[in-house]
Design an enzyme around this catalytic site. Structure first.
Site, PDB file in Angstrom:
ATOM      1  N   ARG A 201       0.824  -1.214   0.000  1.00  0.00           N
ATOM      2  CA  ARG A 201       0.000   0.000   0.000  1.00  0.00           C
ATOM      3  C   ARG A 201       0.855   1.260   0.000  1.00  0.00           C
ATOM      4  NH1 ARG A 201      -4.773  -0.586   3.652  1.00  0.00           N
ATOM      5  NH2 ARG A 201      -5.495  -1.339   1.636  1.00  0.00           N
ATOM      6  N   TYR A 202       1.958   1.212   0.732  1.00  0.00           N
ATOM      7  CA  TYR A 202       2.853   2.366   0.852  1.00  0.00           C
ATOM      8  C   TYR A 202       4.065   2.144  -0.051  1.00  0.00           C
ATOM      9  CZ  TYR A 202       0.150   3.237   5.146  1.00  0.00           C
ATOM     10  OH  TYR A 202      -0.836   3.470   6.063  1.00  0.00           O
TER      11      TYR A 202
ATOM     12  N   ARG B 126       7.188  -0.181   1.902  1.00  0.00           N
ATOM     13  CA  ARG B 126       7.005  -1.245   2.881  1.00  0.00           C
ATOM     14  C   ARG B 126       5.769  -2.078   2.562  1.00  0.00           C
ATOM     15  NH1 ARG B 126       5.667   3.707   4.299  1.00  0.00           N
ATOM     16  NH2 ARG B 126       4.106   4.223   5.870  1.00  0.00           N
TER      17      ARG B 126
ATOM     18  N   CYS C 229      -4.430 -17.376  15.150  1.00  0.00           N
ATOM     19  CA  CYS C 229      -4.048 -16.467  16.223  1.00  0.00           C
ATOM     20  C   CYS C 229      -4.152 -17.179  17.577  1.00  0.00           C
ATOM     21  CB  CYS C 229      -4.970 -15.242  16.228  1.00  0.00           C
ATOM     22  SG  CYS C 229      -4.592 -14.077  14.902  1.00  0.00           S
TER      23      CYS C 229
ATOM     24  N   CYS D 298      -9.812 -12.243  18.238  1.00  0.00           N
ATOM     25  CA  CYS D 298     -10.426 -11.021  18.764  1.00  0.00           C
ATOM     26  C   CYS D 298     -11.757 -10.784  18.055  1.00  0.00           C
ATOM     27  CB  CYS D 298      -9.512  -9.819  18.521  1.00  0.00           C
ATOM     28  SG  CYS D 298      -7.845 -10.028  19.145  1.00  0.00           S
TER      29      CYS D 298
ATOM     30  N   CYS E 110     -11.642  -8.041  15.218  1.00  0.00           N
ATOM     31  CA  CYS E 110     -10.543  -8.156  14.250  1.00  0.00           C
ATOM     32  C   CYS E 110     -10.897  -7.526  12.910  1.00  0.00           C
ATOM     33  CB  CYS E 110     -10.212  -9.625  14.034  1.00  0.00           C
ATOM     34  SG  CYS E 110      -8.877  -9.878  12.852  1.00  0.00           S
TER      35      CYS E 110
ATOM     36  N   ARG F 237      -9.523  -8.360  10.212  1.00  0.00           N
ATOM     37  CA  ARG F 237      -9.486  -9.436   9.211  1.00  0.00           C
ATOM     38  C   ARG F 237     -10.424 -10.580   9.598  1.00  0.00           C
ATOM     39  NH1 ARG F 237      -3.441  -8.736   9.246  1.00  0.00           N
ATOM     40  NH2 ARG F 237      -3.285  -6.765   8.141  1.00  0.00           N
TER      41      ARG F 237
ATOM     42  N   ASP G 296     -11.857  -0.242  13.142  1.00  0.00           N
ATOM     43  CA  ASP G 296     -12.235  -0.274  11.729  1.00  0.00           C
ATOM     44  C   ASP G 296     -13.722  -0.581  11.562  1.00  0.00           C
ATOM     45  OD1 ASP G 296      -9.664   0.261  10.804  1.00  0.00           O
ATOM     46  OD2 ASP G 296      -9.092  -1.853  10.880  1.00  0.00           O
TER      47      ASP G 296
ATOM     48  N   ASP H 221      -7.388   4.134  10.235  1.00  0.00           N
ATOM     49  CA  ASP H 221      -6.920   3.490   9.016  1.00  0.00           C
ATOM     50  C   ASP H 221      -8.030   3.750   7.999  1.00  0.00           C
ATOM     51  OD1 ASP H 221      -5.211   2.089   7.382  1.00  0.00           O
ATOM     52  OD2 ASP H 221      -4.933   0.442   8.813  1.00  0.00           O
TER      53      ASP H 221
ATOM     54  N   LYS I 221      -3.060   4.789   7.027  1.00  0.00           N
ATOM     55  CA  LYS I 221      -3.265   5.356   8.359  1.00  0.00           C
ATOM     56  C   LYS I 221      -3.176   6.880   8.330  1.00  0.00           C
ATOM     57  CE  LYS I 221      -1.305   1.207  10.389  1.00  0.00           C
ATOM     58  NZ  LYS I 221      -0.925   0.548   9.118  1.00  0.00           N
TER      59      LYS I 221
HETATM   60  C1  PLP Z   1       0.005  -0.278   8.985  1.00  0.00           C
HETATM   61  C2  PLP Z   1       0.470  -0.780   7.696  1.00  0.00           C
HETATM   62  C3  PLP Z   1       1.819  -0.661   7.327  1.00  0.00           C
HETATM   63  C4  PLP Z   1       2.862  -0.032   8.229  1.00  0.00           C
HETATM   64  O1  PLP Z   1       2.586   1.273   8.526  1.00  0.00           O
HETATM   65  P1  PLP Z   1       3.603   2.118   9.428  1.00  0.00           P
HETATM   66  O2  PLP Z   1       2.885   3.409   9.609  1.00  0.00           O
HETATM   67  O3  PLP Z   1       4.874   2.225   8.652  1.00  0.00           O
HETATM   68  O4  PLP Z   1       3.797   1.375  10.710  1.00  0.00           O
HETATM   69  C5  PLP Z   1       2.188  -1.145   6.100  1.00  0.00           C
HETATM   70  N1  PLP Z   1       1.291  -1.687   5.247  1.00  0.00           N
HETATM   71  C6  PLP Z   1       0.001  -1.797   5.570  1.00  0.00           C
HETATM   72  C7  PLP Z   1      -0.940  -2.382   4.580  1.00  0.00           C
HETATM   73  C8  PLP Z   1      -0.463  -1.351   6.801  1.00  0.00           C
HETATM   74  O5  PLP Z   1      -1.753  -1.477   7.119  1.00  0.00           O
END
Ligand code: PLP
Length: 375
Positions: free
Chosen positions: A95-96, A99, A108, A112, A115, A117, A275, A312, A319
């Site tokens: 998504r980012y 990372r 798990c 929860c 959750c 998911r 969420d 989120d 986020k």
């Molecule tokens: C939360 C999340 C991350 C990591 O986010 P950070 O703000 O860097 O901790 C990476 N990918 C996804 C899909 C997430 O939901």
């Protein structure tokens, strides 16, 4: 069999195993229906920590009939963050820019009720050797990825040998700088943190842990010992908390939790607004509640104890951090701010050297661009 495996195998997974459930046959039958929609799991360690019906631990893991009502709420959906829409290969969310989130399994230590998911957790056959291989290959083939978050499910429920293999493969990728493990294991199945597990984990630094704690009572002596073992092998520990109605939606509880985490060398990282997942509506609070809690934390206790409060963004926006309002007025001339005691302060942006405000000084950028204070 190790203690943690025994505790897992003795989990409550059926309505008849649950503590403090009304006797009525009709109620129990309806509750079975909830369990069919969304599995039940409370390992025997966590079960022992539940002291009374409706206590903050009970609420997190024992299903209620409200979960069925929630399924008819039309703005609640099974994949509120649209994770499926950001999966270039199965079970890896990219998504980012730099990372990714990689699902290692879908089991798990406890399930929860809130959750995000809910659609996946506890159902077998979703994460496989093949999806894992594809995920790791994807990371290897994308040099822009410098950070992976192992998630699930819970990565620490994978057997030692397998975890060693997965971490080894990830570490062999030269551009992958850091590995994070997202886990609820230390707080809900502390016996899993064994000497052998630690001897594996410490081979793969820089390795970070993002744990999950929602209430101070989760930090039992066993949990504190497990966290100390992890801190002692040099893993920076972080924690994420979900804001939950009747569990931690008051400032005193939240402050006690954050301070207890810090005392255990765990840095509070995020508080999540719950969420919009179907079947979880009864546990959601207003956003104002979260902002009020942040206001009661900021300045009133160690800055280290204050996490980021985030939503989120529904639909996959990622986020977004929220802050209680601290800027009363923001002009070219000055910024008027309020502190944790509600006192008001003025910060002048006039530039006394040339007699004009920064805003009209061509040599510096417009202050509106420089200074992104929360509105
Ligand atoms: C939360 C999340 C991350 C990591 O986010 P950070 O703000 O860097 O901790 C990476 N990918 C996804 C899909 C997430 O939901």
């Amino acid at each position: 069999m190790e203690l943690w495996q025994k505790q897992l195998s003795q989990s409550a997974v059926k309505v008849k195993d649950l503590p403090f459930i009304p006797e009525s046959d009709e109620y129990r039958k309806k509750l079975e229906e909830v369990g069919e929609n969304y599995p039940i799991r409370i390992n025997s360690y966590f079960l022992e920590q539940i002291k009374s019906p409706n206590d903050p631990l009970w609420k997190q893991v024992v299903p209620t009939l409200e979960e069925l009502d929630d399924f008819v709420q039309e703005d609640l959906i099974s994949d509120p963050l649209n994770e499926e829409g950001d999966m270039p290969v199965p079970e890896l969310v990219h998504r980012y820019p730099d990372r990714v989130l990689l699902m290692i399994n879908n089991q798990c230590p406890i399930v929860c009720r809130f959750c995000t998911r809910k659609r996946k957790i506890g159902f077998p056959g979703i994460v496989t050797r093949e999806t894992l291989r594809q995920g790791i290959d994807y990371i290897r083939n994308h040099p822009e990825i410098r950070d992976v978050i192992m998630s699930g499910g819970d990565p620490l429920l994978v057997p030692d040998k397998e975890l060693d293999r997965i971490l080894g493969e990830l570490r062999s990728i030269p551009h992958l700088e850091i590995i994070r493990i997202g886990t609820r294991v230390p707080g809900t199945l502390p016996a899993r943190i064994t000497e052998n597990l630690c001897s594996i984990l410490k081979k793969y630094h820089p390795l970070y842990f993002n744990m999950h704690f929602n209430h101070p009572s989760e930090l039992t002596p066993e949990v504190e010992k497990a966290c100390a073992m992890l801190a002692d092998i040099g893993i920076p520990l972080g924690s994420q908390t979900v804001l939950l109605k009747g569990v931690n939606d008051d400032s005193a509880t939240m402050k006690a939790l954050m301070q207890k985490l810090l005392k255990n060398r765990i840095k509070p990282y995020y508080i999540y607004q719950a969420d919009m997942t179907e079947g979880t509506d009864h546990l959601r609070t207003s956003v104002q509640k979260g902002l009020d809690i942040m206001k009661d934390l900021m300045g009133h206790t160690s800055g280290m104890a204050v996490p980021y409060y985030v939503i989120d963004a529904p639909g996959g926006g990622g986020k977004v951090r929220l802050l209680p309002n601290s800027v009363i007025e923001h002009t070219e001339e000055e910024v008027v701010i309020t502190n944790y005691e509600g006192k008001v302060f003025r910060y002048s942006q006039r530039n006394w050297n040339n007699g004009s405000s920064n805003g009209s000084n061509k040599s510096t950028p417009q202050n509106q661009d420089m200074c992104q204070l929360p509105a």
